[in-house]
Write an enzyme that holds these catalytic residues in place. Structure first.
Site, PDB file in Angstrom:
ATOM      1  N   HIS A   1      -3.229 -14.540  10.163  1.00 42.73           N
ATOM      2  CA  HIS A   1      -3.077 -15.165   8.856  1.00 42.73           C
ATOM      3  C   HIS A   1      -4.417 -15.152   8.128  1.00 42.73           C
ATOM      4  O   HIS A   1      -5.466 -14.872   8.716  1.00 42.73           O
ATOM      5  CB  HIS A   1      -2.583 -16.612   8.988  1.00 42.73           C
ATOM      6  CG  HIS A   1      -1.231 -16.744   9.606  1.00 42.73           C
ATOM      7  ND1 HIS A   1      -0.063 -16.516   8.916  1.00 42.73           N
ATOM      8  CD2 HIS A   1      -0.867 -17.077  10.886  1.00 42.73           C
ATOM      9  CE1 HIS A   1       0.971 -16.692   9.730  1.00 42.73           C
ATOM     10  NE2 HIS A   1       0.510 -17.040  10.918  1.00 42.73           N
TER      11      HIS A   1
ATOM     12  N   ASP B   1      -5.669 -16.612   0.414  1.00 41.75           N
ATOM     13  CA  ASP B   1      -6.127 -16.098  -0.875  1.00 41.75           C
ATOM     14  C   ASP B   1      -6.077 -17.253  -1.868  1.00 41.75           C
ATOM     15  O   ASP B   1      -5.000 -17.752  -2.186  1.00 41.75           O
ATOM     16  CB  ASP B   1      -5.207 -14.951  -1.316  1.00 41.75           C
ATOM     17  CG  ASP B   1      -5.407 -14.511  -2.764  1.00 41.75           C
ATOM     18  OD1 ASP B   1      -6.322 -15.024  -3.441  1.00 41.75           O
ATOM     19  OD2 ASP B   1      -4.616 -13.661  -3.224  1.00 41.75           O
TER      20      ASP B   1
ATOM     21  N   HIS C   1      -6.426 -18.407  -5.552  1.00 43.57           N
ATOM     22  CA  HIS C   1      -6.490 -17.938  -6.934  1.00 43.57           C
ATOM     23  C   HIS C   1      -7.604 -18.630  -7.720  1.00 43.57           C
ATOM     24  O   HIS C   1      -8.020 -18.139  -8.766  1.00 43.57           O
ATOM     25  CB  HIS C   1      -5.145 -18.162  -7.631  1.00 43.57           C
ATOM     26  CG  HIS C   1      -4.048 -17.269  -7.143  1.00 43.57           C
ATOM     27  ND1 HIS C   1      -2.860 -17.115  -7.821  1.00 43.57           N
ATOM     28  CD2 HIS C   1      -3.955 -16.468  -6.053  1.00 43.57           C
ATOM     29  CE1 HIS C   1      -2.077 -16.268  -7.170  1.00 43.57           C
ATOM     30  NE2 HIS C   1      -2.721 -15.877  -6.080  1.00 43.57           N
TER      31      HIS C   1
ATOM     32  N   HIS D   1      -2.288 -18.767  -1.193  1.00 43.31           N
ATOM     33  CA  HIS D   1      -1.217 -18.262  -0.327  1.00 43.31           C
ATOM     34  C   HIS D   1      -1.801 -17.374   0.758  1.00 43.31           C
ATOM     35  O   HIS D   1      -2.938 -16.898   0.666  1.00 43.31           O
ATOM     36  CB  HIS D   1      -0.156 -17.500  -1.130  1.00 43.31           C
ATOM     37  CG  HIS D   1      -0.668 -16.293  -1.863  1.00 43.31           C
ATOM     38  ND1 HIS D   1      -0.759 -15.049  -1.277  1.00 43.31           N
ATOM     39  CD2 HIS D   1      -1.117 -16.143  -3.139  1.00 43.31           C
ATOM     40  CE1 HIS D   1      -1.236 -14.179  -2.163  1.00 43.31           C
ATOM     41  NE2 HIS D   1      -1.462 -14.817  -3.299  1.00 43.31           N
ATOM     42  N   CYS D   2      -1.014 -17.158   1.791  1.00 41.23           N
ATOM     43  CA  CYS D   2      -1.394 -16.229   2.848  1.00 41.23           C
ATOM     44  C   CYS D   2      -1.233 -14.808   2.320  1.00 41.23           C
ATOM     45  O   CYS D   2      -0.312 -14.519   1.548  1.00 41.23           O
ATOM     46  CB  CYS D   2      -0.519 -16.453   4.070  1.00 41.23           C
ATOM     47  SG  CYS D   2      -1.142 -15.675   5.583  1.00 41.23           S
TER      48      CYS D   2
ATOM     49  N   HIS E   1       5.054 -13.458   4.477  1.00 38.13           N
ATOM     50  CA  HIS E   1       4.368 -14.718   4.746  1.00 38.13           C
ATOM     51  C   HIS E   1       4.554 -15.711   3.601  1.00 38.13           C
ATOM     52  O   HIS E   1       4.757 -16.908   3.827  1.00 38.13           O
ATOM     53  CB  HIS E   1       2.882 -14.461   5.003  1.00 38.13           C
ATOM     54  CG  HIS E   1       2.598 -13.889   6.357  1.00 38.13           C
ATOM     55  ND1 HIS E   1       1.616 -14.379   7.184  1.00 38.13           N
ATOM     56  CD2 HIS E   1       3.164 -12.860   7.040  1.00 38.13           C
ATOM     57  CE1 HIS E   1       1.596 -13.686   8.312  1.00 38.13           C
ATOM     58  NE2 HIS E   1       2.525 -12.739   8.239  1.00 38.13           N
TER      59      HIS E   1
ATOM     60  N   MET F   1       4.185 -19.905   3.119  1.00 33.22           N
ATOM     61  CA  MET F   1       2.722 -20.016   3.145  1.00 33.22           C
ATOM     62  C   MET F   1       2.101 -19.954   1.750  1.00 33.22           C
ATOM     63  O   MET F   1       1.514 -18.941   1.343  1.00 33.22           O
ATOM     64  CB  MET F   1       2.120 -18.950   4.054  1.00 33.22           C
ATOM     65  CG  MET F   1       2.569 -19.089   5.501  1.00 33.22           C
ATOM     66  SD  MET F   1       1.529 -18.195   6.666  1.00 33.22           S
ATOM     67  CE  MET F   1       0.119 -19.302   6.786  1.00 33.22           C
TER      68      MET F   1
ATOM     69  N   HIS G   1      12.244 -28.655 -15.801  1.00 28.60           N
ATOM     70  CA  HIS G   1      12.792 -29.498 -16.858  1.00 28.60           C
ATOM     71  C   HIS G   1      13.066 -30.878 -16.281  1.00 28.60           C
ATOM     72  O   HIS G   1      13.647 -31.003 -15.195  1.00 28.60           O
ATOM     73  CB  HIS G   1      14.096 -28.891 -17.392  1.00 28.60           C
ATOM     74  CG  HIS G   1      14.824 -29.758 -18.369  1.00 28.60           C
ATOM     75  ND1 HIS G   1      14.458 -29.849 -19.692  1.00 28.60           N
ATOM     76  CD2 HIS G   1      15.900 -30.580 -18.226  1.00 28.60           C
ATOM     77  CE1 HIS G   1      15.284 -30.677 -20.318  1.00 28.60           C
ATOM     78  NE2 HIS G   1      16.161 -31.145 -19.448  1.00 28.60           N
TER      79      HIS G   1
ATOM     80  N   GLU H   1      10.413 -29.689 -23.837  1.00 26.82           N
ATOM     81  CA  GLU H   1      11.640 -30.022 -23.119  1.00 26.82           C
ATOM     82  C   GLU H   1      11.718 -29.296 -21.792  1.00 26.82           C
ATOM     83  O   GLU H   1      12.211 -29.830 -20.795  1.00 26.82           O
ATOM     84  CB  GLU H   1      12.864 -29.681 -23.981  1.00 26.82           C
ATOM     85  CG  GLU H   1      12.899 -28.231 -24.426  1.00 26.82           C
ATOM     86  CD  GLU H   1      14.099 -27.921 -25.290  1.00 26.82           C
ATOM     87  OE1 GLU H   1      15.208 -28.368 -24.950  1.00 26.82           O
ATOM     88  OE2 GLU H   1      13.923 -27.225 -26.311  1.00 26.82           O
ATOM     89  N   THR H   2      11.270 -28.053 -21.783  1.00 27.76           N
ATOM     90  CA  THR H   2      11.248 -27.213 -20.590  1.00 27.76           C
ATOM     91  C   THR H   2       9.976 -26.397 -20.661  1.00 27.76           C
ATOM     92  O   THR H   2       9.556 -25.989 -21.752  1.00 27.76           O
ATOM     93  CB  THR H   2      12.478 -26.283 -20.537  1.00 27.76           C
ATOM     94  OG1 THR H   2      13.667 -27.075 -20.558  1.00 27.76           O
ATOM     95  CG2 THR H   2      12.481 -25.410 -19.299  1.00 27.76           C
TER      96      THR H   2
ATOM     97  N   HIS I   1      15.435 -25.100 -14.548  1.00 31.19           N
ATOM     98  CA  HIS I   1      16.522 -25.018 -15.520  1.00 31.19           C
ATOM     99  C   HIS I   1      17.178 -23.646 -15.601  1.00 31.19           C
ATOM    100  O   HIS I   1      17.821 -23.314 -16.603  1.00 31.19           O
ATOM    101  CB  HIS I   1      16.079 -25.470 -16.911  1.00 31.19           C
ATOM    102  CG  HIS I   1      17.172 -26.176 -17.679  1.00 31.19           C
ATOM    103  ND1 HIS I   1      18.285 -25.519 -18.178  1.00 31.19           N
ATOM    104  CD2 HIS I   1      17.340 -27.470 -17.999  1.00 31.19           C
ATOM    105  CE1 HIS I   1      19.064 -26.380 -18.793  1.00 31.19           C
ATOM    106  NE2 HIS I   1      18.527 -27.576 -18.711  1.00 31.19           N
TER     107      HIS I   1
END
Length: 370
Positions: free
Chosen positions: A122, A125, A127, A162-163, A172, A177, A282, A306-307, A333
């Site tokens: 494993h 990463d 971001h 994430h992996c 993964h 992950m 939402h 709203e969303t 939604h």
């Protein structure tokens, strides 16, 4: 004869290491241009989502090194009320992995532990990080190993981690992950006019889609190991039709007794991530007072949505002050995914009802005959 685990570990991990060696210097070769030895250190114990470890909303000191430790757990996870089981891969045992909170200018230092009882290599990463595939090239760990990575949080916002092992990234990620880092501005969150905004509670909702293979009768299959599940899971994934779309690892994980709590008048920050697919959160009966739809606090938030839209591979944040008591459904939604596949959570809000905001003028009754 090679076992599936040996094959996956040997070929994939060796390829990843070989790819990383020419591109990234060793610790001995690297040059440290910033002396951080005098910075204070803060060790933080992570908590499982939807909760978030205690943190300051605005920095009261200068930059520091914030230390986290995360252990990778590979384990079967029941993902619905029918007993459907995912051969899960997780950060710290939860889906999603825990949220880590620092301030812009801090250093995030993570020790990633891969116990020898696991089957897979494993890595992680971030971001939020700069360079080395987000740390992925410097954090490859086989079972029985641990590694420590440090990076500087140079920009504020909510960011997915994430992996990302070479050749196995989608498997993964959709096996659980992923997680989120939140980098707060040192002075805290602000609205579009530059005024400070605060939250009374924070919840982290990680959305995942799962691809569980079926047998010839249509029943979901169970596997004794990750290696055994690999081929058929990959085939299901390539069909791009998820069997489940869930919040926090399971259908109903944030409903009923596990509903998210709040009170009328409280302001709640909702952080929502999706590491792989687009989604559209939402809040039924509420709104996004302020929404950092792209998750970046240096940009002014949108108002009164709203969303909102969370791009695959990102996390966003929405701030809402609850004005009425009751149960609020928080959904993806795409209502098919919310109702049929599981992407629904509930907020249970306590307080006094305000008739001025909403009232039933007349109760249901028969229509008078003409």
């Amino acid at each position: 004869m090679l076992t599936r685990r040996e094959a996956l570990l040997g070929t994939v991990f060796a390829a990843a290491v070989a790819a990383a060696i020419p591109a990234f210097p060793s610790m001995a070769q690297s040059t440290d241009v910033t002396d951080i030895s005098a910075l204070p250190r803060q060790r933080v114990s992570l908590v499982a989502p939807p909760f978030v470890h205690p943190h300051e909303q605005f920095a009261t000191t200068g930059p520091k090194i914030v230390e986290f430790t995360m252990t990778i757990e590979e384990k079967p996870i029941v993902i619905d009320g029918e007993g459907t089981t995912l051969r899960g891969m997780t950060f710290n045992g939860s889906i999603p992995g825990p949220m880590m909170v620092v301030h812009e200018g801090d250093y995030l230092e993570l020790t990633l532990v891969n116990p020898e009882t696991n089957e897979m290599p494993h890595n992680i990463d971030f971001h939020a990080a700069t360079g080395a595939l987000g740390g992925g090239a410097l954090t490859h760990v086989s079972p029985g190993e641990k590694v420590t990575l440090r990076f500087k949080a140079t920009r504020s916002g909510t960011f997915v981690y994430h992996c990302a092992p070479e050749g196995m990234i989608p498997w993964h990620v959709v096996s659980g992950m992923s997680g989120t880092v939140m980098v707060l501005p040192r002075e805290g969150l602000k609205n579009g006019e530059g005024e400070p905004v605060r939250y009374d509670r924070i919840y982290y909702i990680g959305e995942n889609e799962f691809y569980i293979p079926r047998d010839e009768t249509g029943a979901y299959k169970k596997y004794e190991s990750l290696g055994e599940s690999y081929d058929e899971t990959m085939t299901a994934m390539r069909g791009l039709i998820p069997t489940h779309v869930v919040f926090n690892g399971k259908v109903g994980s944030l409903t009923g007794e596990n509903a998210l709590k709040a009170k009328v008048g409280e302001t709640v920050l909702i952080v929502h991530s999706q590491a792989n697919r687009d989604t559209r959160p939402h809040l039924i009966g509420g709104h996004g007072d302020y929404v950092w739809e792209e998750g970046k606090f240096a940009n002014p938030p949108a108002k009164d949505l709203e969303t909102w839209f969370i791009r695959g591979g990102s996390a966003g944040a929405a701030l809402y002050t609850f004005l009425q008591p009751g149960i609020y459904a928080y959904v993806n939604h795409n209502l098919i995914e919310a109702v049929e596949l599981g992407a629904t959570a509930h907020f249970m809000v306590e307080g006094e009802w305000n008739d001025d905001l909403m009232t039933q003028v007349a109760a249901p009754g028969p229509v008078p005959s003409q």
